[in-house]
Enzyme design. Structure first.
Site, PDB file in Angstrom:
ATOM      1  N   ASP A  79       1.400  15.079  28.360  1.00 16.77           N
ATOM      2  CA  ASP A  79       0.427  13.972  28.836  1.00 16.77           C
ATOM      3  C   ASP A  79       1.355  13.243  30.099  1.00 16.77           C
ATOM      4  OD1 ASP A  79      -1.679  12.540  29.666  1.00 16.77           O
ATOM      5  OD2 ASP A  79      -1.908  11.548  27.583  1.00 16.77           O
ATOM      6  N   ASN A 122      -2.937   6.153  26.350  1.00 12.96           N
ATOM      7  CA  ASN A 122      -4.181   6.580  26.046  1.00 12.96           C
ATOM      8  C   ASN A 122      -4.098   7.999  25.540  1.00 12.96           C
ATOM      9  OD1 ASN A 122      -6.851   7.500  25.609  1.00 12.96           O
ATOM     10  ND2 ASN A 122      -7.484   6.822  27.489  1.00 12.96           N
TER      11      ASN A 122
END
Ligand SMILES: [Zn+2]
Length: 432
Positions: free
Chosen positions: A307, A280
């Site tokens: 991330d 995501n």
């Protein structure tokens, strides 16, 4: 300590003398005083300022089965990082001074990498009321970056208030741009491949609409906005436009969005429908990857952020629809950036240092990091050998999780050593 024969940003070979955690002298290689109590032979490696990550999930407190501050900072050190921003979507959520101080203290205790907590924007990441932003800013952790990452602050009024509030202490709101209704049950990038595979599409507009709105809001209230993990060509265009207006907007891209594309979901060395590629925002198209690379090269996108999203095996090795979203990234980031940006001629090592150390430190207001390697600067240094090539072996990771999309891929480069204020955290590629 003496660090012999290294090339700062790929320049001429030098010797770096470190005293009391600071760079005390930089001399042409072979000329420094060899009587130092400890000597590290850099063997011509490239020296960069210690990397700074604006976007790391350390999972502690609450999901210590996936990662802890200890294993996450070990992983960071192995990747060449000397500071990471720990995202707030823990259990409990980092939405109070108490939780951010706990995470910050754990980082200090282990001493492998500075841990700078990110504070939640809203209580419990629930998007209903603002968290205690001021208390987190005033805490020992001195929080400057606020994010509900994992979730989007989709309420425009709350987003406006958050942007207004953080101005008081020079903070920044880092938005995970995902319009929730447009992405309900979404599984992968909306396009040809999602249609063929019958997986619910995640349209680019769901990201772009929020980024456009937030750029306008940030300009309206005169505040700082940071856009997390930009993944589409359209997002790049919007950010380029916002910057052309002189607005205070910065953006990041992940290593995986610089290298991987959505067709891997259909066909890859790891089979089809392999949830290792579920992330995501989702992997996008080749055209998006090209736009992201060019935007990182020309400065439209300011920084690379990992991330790093560790998940235990049982959450990833399941059917696609049920699998968790995310990939680990700290230990492969520099190699992926070399592959996507340096070996393609888009960036030189000074450009890498700017985007993986100097600028992320500036956005996060970390004064002790992201400094040029000069006399008087803190000795936060990574030594990197770009000529190495190796197959990615997740079993060698220091991270507690193994969910890497690069398993079995051959990537360039190797982190040889990392120094945090002169103290080696990694030597010979291994934890010191
Ligand atoms: Zn996110």
């Amino acid at each position: 300590m003496l660090i012999k024969n290294v090339r700062i940003l790929g320049g001429d070979p030098v010797d770096i003398t470190v005293v009391n955690g600071l760079i005390a002298e930089i001399a042409p290689a072979g000329t420094a005083d060899g009587d130092a109590p400890a000597v590290v032979d850099g063997r011509g490696a490239i020296a960069l300022p210690g990397l700074v990550d604006l976007h790391t999930h350390l999972r502690e407190p609450g999901r210590e089965d996936a990662e802890t501050v200890h294993t996450g900072t070990q992983s960071a050190a192995r990747g060449g990082y000397t500071a990471v921003h720990a995202m707030a979507n823990t259990m409990p959520v980092a939405d109070t001074a108490g939780v951010v101080e706990q995470v910050w203290r754990l980082g200090q205790e282990f001493g492998l990498c500075d841990v700078q907590p990110v504070g939640a924007v809203t209580v419990g990441l629930e998007g209903r009321q603002l968290a205690e932003l001021g208390a987190m800013a005033d805490s020992a952790a001195r929080v400057r970056v606020f994010s509900d990452d994992g979730k989007c602050v989709d309420d425009a009024v709350l987003m406006r208030r958050a942007l207004e509030y953080v101005k008081a202490f020079d903070g920044v709101v880092a938005q995970h741009a995902q319009e929730p209704k447009l992405t309900k049950d979404a599984q992968m990038n909306e396009g040809v491949i999602s249609g063929r595979l019958g997986l619910a599409g995640w349209p680019a507009v769901a990201e772009e609409a929020i980024i456009a709105r937030d750029c306008l809001l940030a300009a309206h209230v005169g505040s700082r906005l940071h856009v997390c993990h930009v993944s589409t060509a359209g997002s790049v265009e919007i950010i380029r436009w916002a910057k052309s207006k002189g607005w205070n907007v910065t953006a990041e891209v992940t290593p995986h969005h610089l290298l991987l594309t959505d067709d891997l979901v259909e066909q890859s060395p790891n089979g089809s429908y392999n949830p290792i590629y579920k992330v995501n925002p989702p992997l996008r198209t080749r055209a998006d990857v090209e736009a992201l690379r060019n935007a990182l090269a020309d400065g439209t996108i300011d920084v690379v952020a990992t991330d790093h999203a560790p998940h235990p095996v049982e959450d990833k090795e399941t059917e696609w629809a049920a699998a968790a979203m995310g990939m680990v990234g700290l230990e492969t980031a520099l190699s992926v950036v070399q592959e996507a940006m340096v070996d393609t001629g888009l960036l030189d090592w000074a450009g890498v240092a700017e985007r993986m150390s100097v600028t992320p430190a500036r956005i996060g207001r970390l004064s002790g990091h992201g400094r040029a390697l000069e006399v008087g600067a803190p000795a936060n240094i990574v030594l990197y050998d770009p000529s190495a090539r190796a197959e990615v072996d997740p079993s060698a990771f220091a991270s507690k999780s193994r969910n890497t999309p690069y398993e079995g891929m051959t990537l360039p480069g190797r982190v040889l050593a990392t120094f945090l204020r002169g103290k080696p955290t990694v030597l010979e590629g291994k934890l010191a």
